[in-house]
Design an enzyme around this catalytic site. Structure first.
Site, PDB file in Angstrom:
ATOM      1  CE  LYS A 290     -56.160  62.314 -66.892  1.00  0.00           C
ATOM      2  NZ  LYS A 290     -56.860  63.498 -66.372  1.00  0.00           N
TER       3      LYS A 290
ATOM      4  NE  ARG B 189     -61.112  64.085 -56.442  1.00  0.00           N
ATOM      5  CZ  ARG B 189     -61.697  65.157 -56.947  1.00  0.00           C
ATOM      6  NH1 ARG B 189     -62.836  65.594 -56.434  1.00  0.00           N
ATOM      7  NH2 ARG B 189     -61.157  65.800 -57.948  1.00  0.00           N
TER       8      ARG B 189
HETATM    9  N1  BES Z   1     -54.155  63.657 -62.606  1.00  0.00           N
HETATM   10  C1  BES Z   1     -55.274  64.466 -62.848  1.00  0.00           C
HETATM   11  C2  BES Z   1     -55.032  65.946 -62.561  1.00  0.00           C
HETATM   12  C3  BES Z   1     -53.980  66.641 -63.381  1.00  0.00           C
HETATM   13  C4  BES Z   1     -54.361  67.432 -64.459  1.00  0.00           C
HETATM   14  C5  BES Z   1     -52.649  66.591 -63.045  1.00  0.00           C
HETATM   15  C6  BES Z   1     -53.404  68.112 -65.190  1.00  0.00           C
HETATM   16  C7  BES Z   1     -51.697  67.269 -63.785  1.00  0.00           C
HETATM   17  C8  BES Z   1     -52.086  68.041 -64.860  1.00  0.00           C
HETATM   18  C9  BES Z   1     -56.457  64.028 -61.982  1.00  0.00           C
HETATM   19  O1  BES Z   1     -56.489  62.699 -61.640  1.00  0.00           O
HETATM   20  C10 BES Z   1     -57.707  64.314 -62.760  1.00  0.00           C
HETATM   21  O2  BES Z   1     -57.841  63.781 -63.811  1.00  0.00           O
HETATM   22  N2  BES Z   1     -58.565  65.145 -62.201  1.00  0.00           N
HETATM   23  C11 BES Z   1     -59.786  65.500 -62.836  1.00  0.00           C
HETATM   24  C12 BES Z   1     -60.850  65.573 -61.769  1.00  0.00           C
HETATM   25  C13 BES Z   1     -62.232  65.717 -62.298  1.00  0.00           C
HETATM   26  C14 BES Z   1     -62.643  64.484 -63.055  1.00  0.00           C
HETATM   27  C15 BES Z   1     -63.185  65.958 -61.138  1.00  0.00           C
HETATM   28  C16 BES Z   1     -59.602  66.859 -63.503  1.00  0.00           C
HETATM   29  O3  BES Z   1     -58.892  67.700 -62.964  1.00  0.00           O
HETATM   30  O4  BES Z   1     -60.132  67.044 -64.598  1.00  0.00           O
HETATM   31 ZN    ZN Z   2     -57.434  61.487 -63.134  1.00  0.00          ZN
END
Ligand code: BES
Ligand code: ZN
Ligand code: ZN
Length: 507
Positions: free
Chosen positions: A287, A361
């Site tokens: 990230k 997931r």
């Molecule tokens: N933990 C994050 C989602 C999240 C985002 C929780 C903001 C709380 C606040 C999750 O694991 C994630 O990073 N999801 C990605 C998925 C994508 C790579 C398909 C996302 O939402 O960007």
């Molecule tokens: Zn994530």
């Protein structure tokens, strides 16, 4: 710690730092019998001050009167509650939080709240007392655990409200109000446990620490048993998907399976599954720095499940409840899982990992498969699953995805009751195409950013078989960055705890 209790009594004689009285907007002062009683003792000067200040009872309006020995209470605070017609349970919750905050700012340690003669259609005195108490406790929550040396100065003038007595003049409602206060205390404590777990820094809450909390909760109730799923056990069960996510971390993965059994024959068996990523760096699909700052919140789903378990015995819930989480830390390293990897989940499904940041997931694939082996009547999962959900519904609202109408109704009703915003999103079947993989059974990302919350939901659906199931994407409200309600301070919100308990109580 703030203690709250209710008792019957005449407000005039109450000794406390602060006596709080409520007044509805536009209501004649003479119609407020409690206020009149106090005013008589104060020889009319309280209502005179209210008139002088132009007090009409708008929400948030208040008049402060120093009693200077005329009655045992130190000060009287008359607070406006707005239009009587607009008052509902959620407004009572917010009101409770505001009262607690005002009492704190007035440096009152002991508070008496004169229980007003209010009624809301379809709601009992117990409901209202419960809401006000919940608001008071939740609005008083602070997370000071990691304040250090510099905090001492603050602590010296820090004033916490210690005791609130709700004084009820009507003999017939006191029992109902007492019960409401007790129940609210349990619900608020459970919510605060979830908040504290979310707020705890990720170096202090590793996967093993999450399991320790489960152990603690199990040790406190004879009705709760716990199976710990250490890495060896996870391997044995074939939880290769969850293990793959945790593999990049120096800190091992660990899961918990709690079972609550009620005293009599359980009405139903319900499984609650929580996402438990103690820190989500994104892994190799790392990230950006900004997106990582709040990622200690990525175990909020499991924190809510733990909160629920802390309350089940105290609330004497009559269904069998299974609480399941597989705690992992998602980190990049030489041992981390990679984009392109294929892993086999517990149910035999092969997953192509194309983005290691879509890790929730992947862990839930195994957690849901595991939960399903216990043949629950229904399963509910809670997960801070997608940023896409926050884009769709904003920071306050969680998404509900389910194909089961009864479950949908029950969860929406519970959410409405507890004031936890929840809105349905469709498990739109044609989007299943988007998670088909060229090399494996399924892939862990959809086709780009569009519909990201739904494709994540569809991915999870793959692992629940025919069991009635609902998915709550709590990515928005699990962690509050800007305060929008007085009963939810910045940080972990404890979203889902009260909602799930209400749902379980309603079965
Ligand atoms: N933990 C994050 C989602 C999240 C985002 C929780 C903001 C709380 C606040 C999750 O694991 C994630 O990073 N999801 C990605 C998925 C994508 C790579 C398909 C996302 O939402 O960007
Ligand atoms: Zn994530
Ligand atoms: Zn995540």
């Amino acid at each position: 710690m703030l203690t709250i209790h209710a008792r019957q009594g005449a407000v005039v004689q109450e000794k406390a730092d602060l006596l709080i009285m409520l007044h509805a907007k536009g209501a004649a002062l003479v119609s407020n019998a409690l206020l009149q009683k106090i005013d008589t003792q104060l020889t009319g000067s309280l209502t005179a001050l209210m008139k002088q200040d132009g007090f009409i009872g708008k929400t948030g309006e208040a008049v402060l009167y120093p009693c200077l020995g005329k009655i045992p209470a130190g000060k009287v605070l008359v607070v406006g509650v707005g239009d009587k017609e607009k008052l509902d349970v959620d407004a009572c919750r917010k009101l409770g939080a505001q009262l607690a905050k005002r009492a704190k700012s007035l440096k009152a340690k002991t508070v008496v709240l004169a229980w007003p003669e209010i009624s809301i259609e379809g709601k009992t005195a117990r409901d209202l007392a419960s809401a006000v108490t919940e608001g008071m406790v939740l609005g008083s929550y602070v997370f000071h655990e990691y304040k250090g040396r510099l905090h001492e100065a603050y602590q010296k003038d820090g004033h916490e409200v210690e005791r609130v007595t709700i004084t009820v003049s009507d003999r017939t409602t006191i029992k109902a109000i007492e019960r409401g206060v007790e129940e609210a205390r349990i619900l608020a404590d459970a919510t605060m446990l979830a908040r504290t777990l979310v707020n705890t820094p990720p170096n202090h809450l590793l996967p093993a620490d999450m399991v320790k909390v489960a152990e603690q909760i199990a040790s406190e109730s004879k009705r709760i048993s716990l199976t710990i799923l250490d890495e060896e056990k996870m391997k044995e069960l074939g939880m290769n998907a969850a293990l793959a996510v945790g593999r990049g971390s120096y800190n091992g993965s660990k899961g918990a399976h709690l079972i609550y059994r009620p005293v009599g024959k359980p009405k139903k068996r319900i499984a609650l599954v929580g996402k438990a990523v103690t820190f989500d760096s994104g892994g190799l699909s790392i990230k950006p720095a900004d997106g990582m700052m709040t990622m200690k919140c990525d175990m909020a789903g499991a924190a809510a499940v733990l909160g629920v378990f802390q309350a089940l015995t105290k609330l004497d819930v009559s269904v069998e409840v299974h609480g399941i989480f597989l705690a992992v830390e998602n980190m990049p390293s030489g041992n981390a899982y990679r984009p392109g990897d294929v892993v086999k989940a517990m149910d035999g499904t092969t997953i192509e990992v194309l983005n290691t940041d879509a890790e929730g997931r992947v862990t839930l694939a195994d957690a849901l498969s595991y939960a399903n082996t216990f043949k629950p009547d229904a399963m509910v999962d809670l997960a801070t699953l997608t940023g896409a959900c926050v884009v769709a519904l904003g920071e306050d609202v969680s998404a509900l995805m389910t194909d089961d109408d009864r479950l949908r109704d029950r969860l929406l009703t519970a959410a409405k009751d507890t004031g936890e915003p929840l809105w349905p999103l469709p498990l739109y079947a044609p989007y299943q195409e988007l998670i088909k993989s060229k090399v494996a059974d399924i892939k862990n990302i959809g086709g780009g950013r569009a519909g990201g919350a739904i494709t994540a939901g569809l991915f999870l659906q793959h692992f629940v078989g025919k069991t009635p199931w609902a998915h709550l994407d709590i990515a928005g409200p699990a962690f509050v960055e800007k305060e929008t309600r007085p009963d939810i301070p910045v940080g972990g919100s404890g979203y889902g705890v009260r909602l799930l308990l209400k749902y379980l109580q309603g079965i």
